[in-house]
Design a protein around this motif. Structure first.
Motif, mmCIF file in Angstrom:
data_model
loop_
_atom_site.group_PDB
_atom_site.id
_atom_site.type_symbol
_atom_site.label_atom_id
_atom_site.label_comp_id
_atom_site.label_asym_id
_atom_site.label_seq_id
_atom_site.Cartn_x
_atom_site.Cartn_y
_atom_site.Cartn_z
ATOM 1 N N MET A 1 -23.499 -1.417 -12.192
ATOM 2 C CA MET A 1 -24.489 -0.359 -12.045
ATOM 3 C C MET A 1 -24.504 0.512 -13.297
ATOM 4 O O MET A 1 -23.452 0.836 -13.840
ATOM 5 C CB MET A 1 -24.152 0.507 -10.819
ATOM 6 C CG MET A 1 -25.033 1.730 -10.665
ATOM 7 S SD MET A 1 -24.592 2.712 -9.235
ATOM 8 C CE MET A 1 -25.019 1.602 -7.901
ATOM 9 N N ARG A 2 -25.723 0.878 -13.723
ATOM 10 C CA ARG A 2 -25.795 1.810 -14.835
ATOM 11 C C ARG A 2 -27.088 2.618 -14.776
ATOM 12 O O ARG A 2 -28.074 2.199 -14.164
ATOM 13 C CB ARG A 2 -25.700 1.086 -16.172
ATOM 14 C CG ARG A 2 -26.853 0.183 -16.542
ATOM 15 C CD ARG A 2 -26.568 -0.526 -17.857
ATOM 16 N NE ARG A 2 -27.674 -1.351 -18.318
ATOM 17 C CZ ARG A 2 -28.629 -0.935 -19.148
ATOM 18 N NH1 ARG A 2 -28.604 0.324 -19.590
ATOM 19 N NH2 ARG A 2 -29.595 -1.731 -19.545
ATOM 20 N N VAL A 3 -27.058 3.768 -15.408
ATOM 21 C CA VAL A 3 -28.238 4.617 -15.530
ATOM 22 C C VAL A 3 -28.987 4.178 -16.781
ATOM 23 O O VAL A 3 -28.383 4.024 -17.853
ATOM 24 C CB VAL A 3 -27.838 6.104 -15.662
ATOM 25 C CG1 VAL A 3 -29.078 6.992 -15.734
ATOM 26 C CG2 VAL A 3 -26.939 6.530 -14.510
ATOM 27 N N ILE A 74 -31.922 3.720 -12.125
ATOM 28 C CA ILE A 74 -30.659 3.006 -11.965
ATOM 29 C C ILE A 74 -30.936 1.508 -11.995
ATOM 30 O O ILE A 74 -31.906 1.035 -11.403
ATOM 31 C CB ILE A 74 -29.987 3.369 -10.624
ATOM 32 C CG1 ILE A 74 -29.931 4.887 -10.433
ATOM 33 C CG2 ILE A 74 -28.605 2.757 -10.528
ATOM 34 C CD1 ILE A 74 -29.139 5.622 -11.475
ATOM 35 N N PHE A 111 -26.384 5.331 -5.502
ATOM 36 C CA PHE A 111 -25.807 5.577 -6.820
ATOM 37 C C PHE A 111 -24.359 6.007 -6.660
ATOM 38 O O PHE A 111 -24.024 6.838 -5.816
ATOM 39 C CB PHE A 111 -26.594 6.660 -7.555
ATOM 40 C CG PHE A 111 -26.040 6.988 -8.912
ATOM 41 C CD1 PHE A 111 -25.930 6.008 -9.894
ATOM 42 C CD2 PHE A 111 -25.599 8.273 -9.207
ATOM 43 C CE1 PHE A 111 -25.400 6.303 -11.142
ATOM 44 C CE2 PHE A 111 -25.081 8.583 -10.452
ATOM 45 C CZ PHE A 111 -24.982 7.602 -11.418
#
Length: 388
Positions: A1-3, A74, A111
């Motif tokens: 997961m990343r922004v 996201i 998130f």
């Protein structure tokens, strides 16, 4: 997961902000007071429903604004989500995922992040309420359903305390308080669920804590987490300065039964004080290093390492259990507190995370391998480093 992108409107000192993020390390550099921490605080809120700096959401809304908005894109496994929360001064907060309304308490489903900041030294040196809040936020991240459990428990606790205070003021006898038993049942039901979940969490954190403490400190000081339950007789001094009275230990007894026995044992004192004296709202967890309480015995460096290791252990636990990838790891003004050797150890410890967000006042404080994507912050304005 990343922004991949963060948008802020009327959040802290930002009227507006548009911030792109890269995979791996993202470094935000600027003098103190320019707004670095405000950026990462907004992302921390999306995953924990709280700030690591203030207890009120209102403080995060820009002065003279009626609402502040945090909007983040996201990405995980090629899938993109748009997550939004609007913090309101005069009404309930609102949240959306892909433009569809959700309850704000559901945000942690979408998130996950773990934030470490200098304020987290209070986990080791501060009051029991700080450690309870840490455990409960992590519970919610692992299972967002506990947001409702905790809210319901706090509502029941408030109602029960109101009844106890009213009984104290009117000098009602214990045998005339039939209503109290109704609140007792609900308190025990919700409180036992919360106690059992915290105990399970503490047990699951134990092994990652040992490993992460060694990785950041380079020493094996045998860090331990030991739950202290008031329903089993633990004397925990709480924020109001009062300690629960003696409760007969009930080790080995089911939590609900132990809770009921504890309430019965302190009933008279509760009526005298107008306060619920036992339960998860007064519990604590003891942090030990080498079989001594870290609070009062650990040096500043050891306390710092313990708090940092605890947050890294939390990230590792979320990483193991998650179906959406690594949590985003946030290190707010951490490297300035570390010597050169520990900076290197920390850089190595976080190297495997999909995305790490770092704030620093001085670029040279941060190991070079974490500076690939650097953004400079000046007076609430965001300027990408031309050399990045």
């Amino acid at each position: 997961m990343r922004v991949t992108h963060l948008s802020l409107t009327d959040f802290r000192n930002y009227r507006t902000a548009e911030v792109p993020f890269a995979a791996g390390a993202n470094l935000f550099v600027g003098r103190n007071g320019q707004g670095k921490t405000n950026l990462v605080e907004s992302l921390g809120y999306l995953s924990t429903l709280g700030s690591h700096r203030v207890s009120s959401d209102q403080a995060m809304i820009r002065k003279d604004a009626d609402a502040g908005i945090v909007r983040a894109r996201i990405q995980h496994d090629g899938r993109e989500l748009l997550i939004e929360v609007q913090l309101n001064r005069g009404s309930a907060n609102r949240a959306q995922v892909n433009r569809g309304a959700i309850k704000p308490r559901e945000l942690p489903r979408y998130f996950s992040s773990v934030l470490f900041a200098p304020e987290d030294l209070a986990l080791v040196r501060g009051e029991p309420g700080i450690r309870r809040r840490f455990l409960d936020q992590l519970l919610i991240q692992r299972n967002p359903r506990f947001s409702a459990v905790i809210a319901d428990y706090e509502r029941v606790l408030k109602q029960r305390n109101t009844l106890l205070k009213s009984a104290r003021a009117s000098r009602v006898r214990e045998d005339q308080l039939g209503t109290l038993e109704i609140w007792d049942d609900r308190l025990v039901q919700l409180g036992s669920e919360l106690i059992d979940a915290r105990l399970d969490l503490i047990e699951r954190l134990s092994d990652p804590l040992i490993a992460t403490y060694r990785s950041v400190a380079g020493d094996d000081h045998h860090p331990r987490l030991i739950p202290q339950l008031t329903i089993l007789g633990a004397h925990v001094e709480d924020d109001d300065g009062a300690e629960p009275d003696d409760v007969t230990g009930s080790a080995g007894v089911a939590t609900t039964e132990a809770f009921r026995r504890a309430l019965s044992a302190v009933r008279r004192k509760e009526l005298e004080r107008g306060l619920t004296l036992v339960g998860p709202h007064r519990d604590d967890v003891l942090f030990e290093l080498n079989e001594l309480p870290a609070k009062g015995y650990a040096s500043h460096g050891e306390s710092w390492s313990f708090a940092l290791a605890l947050k890294l252990a939390s990230a590792e636990l979320l990483r193991r259990e998650s179906t959406t990838g690594d949590p985003v790891l946030i290190l707010d003004d951490v490297f300035a507190e570390l010597d050169q050797a520990r900076r290197r150890k920390l850089a190595t410890a976080v190297a495997g995370y999909e995305q790490v967000l770092i704030t620093a006042a001085v670029l040279d404080d941060v190991p070079e391998e974490l500076t690939a994507h650097t953004v400079r912050i000046e007076a609430g304005a965001i300027v990408e480093d031309p050399d990045a």
